[in-house]
Design an enzyme around this catalytic site. Structure first.
Site, mmCIF file in Angstrom:
data_model
loop_
_atom_site.group_PDB
_atom_site.id
_atom_site.type_symbol
_atom_site.label_atom_id
_atom_site.label_comp_id
_atom_site.label_asym_id
_atom_site.label_seq_id
_atom_site.Cartn_x
_atom_site.Cartn_y
_atom_site.Cartn_z
ATOM 1 C CG ASN A 3 59.758 -110.914 39.156
ATOM 2 O OD1 ASN A 3 60.918 -110.834 38.778
ATOM 3 N ND2 ASN A 3 59.076 -109.889 39.617
ATOM 4 N NE ARG A 4 60.470 -117.477 45.034
ATOM 5 C CZ ARG A 4 61.174 -118.587 44.808
ATOM 6 N NH1 ARG A 4 60.659 -119.552 44.059
ATOM 7 N NH2 ARG A 4 62.378 -118.729 45.321
#
Ligand code: CTP
Ligand code: CA
Length: 226
Positions: free
Chosen positions: A34-35
């Site tokens: 994920n960011r």
């Protein structure tokens, strides 16, 4: 010196904070993630420590430095993060800020997967990762205060309320991370605190100010509980 003069309402308390993304290996050189910069989670760990708590920060791979005055455990994957959090129990407070990958590759390859001329890539088979917040929210050694985050791009409050119930949290810190807000990777945040008592709307603040205010809110919850 300024920081040492601050009141210590969390002295004698222990806290666990998760931060950053997790990396789920596809093969030795590739991963799913994920960011997440880790900025918000690391700032929360630092502010809980500033208020006197003994803090264990379980961090996924980030490029920012370890906060001072905090015990940092570095992990890569969701399963490693769950193990590190479980090993850090018991604790009075747990704050789950990490952007945990929801899925991992069912069987990651031991060797680098090679392109084959003219053939498309083999599909990746995914398996759901453990939900760390949900596990700890329902744990026999559940901390007195369990806080989760909900980064949403739509229906922020209703999604946060559903997560509050499903995960066994006391607070969900909800924020809108739609691309146009610029929150992802940025230095500011605008959150709402969702609990069984309702919704607190907080103003647009720096991530550090958001962390300071959340640490103070946590200290108030602990003081009210006693
Ligand atoms: N979380 C966690 N472990 C996971 C997934 C999420 O501990 N495997 C925690 C996050 O750290 C956050 C909260 O749960 O505090 C909400 O994460 P989020 O991704 O918004 O919730 P999900 O249940 O994964 O729902 P979805 O991604 O479908 O919105
Ligand atoms: Ca998720």
């Amino acid at each position: 010196a300024l920081m040492d003069d601050a009141p210590k309402p969390l002295a004698g308390r222990t806290a666990i904070v998760t931060s950053g993304p997790t990396h789920e290996p596809i093969d030795p050189v590739r991963y799913i993630a994920n960011r997440s910069s880790g900025k918000q989670g690391h700032a929360i760990a630092a502010h809980l420590a500033r208020l006197g708590a003994q803090v264990t920060l379980v961090s996924g791979p980030v490029t920012i430095p370890d906060p001072a005055g905090v015990n940092v455990i570095h992990v890569e994957s969701a399963r490693e993060m769950l193990d590190a959090v479980t090993n850090a129990l018991p604790a009075d407070i747990a704050v789950f800020v990490a952007a945990v990958a929801d899925w991992r590759v069912s069987a990651s390859a031991d060797n680098k997967i090679k392109k084959k001329e003219g053939e498309g890539p083999a599909p990746l088979e995914l398996t759901e990762n453990p939900d760390i917040l949900r596990t700890i929210g329902h744990h026999q050694n559940r901390p007195q205060l369990v806080v989760g985050f909900a980064a949403e791009t739509a229906d922020v409050i209703s999604n946060a309320q559903a997560k509050l119930a499903r995960k066994g949290a006391d607070f969900i810190v909800a924020n809108d991370v739609s691309p146009e807000t610029g929150i992802m990777g940025g230095d500011r945040n605008r959150v709402r605190i969702v609990s069984k008592d309702g919704v607190e709307d907080w103003p647009d603040l720096s991530k550090d100010e958001t962390a300071a205010r959340l640490a103070a809110r946590i200290a108030k919850f602990i003081a009210d509980w006693d």
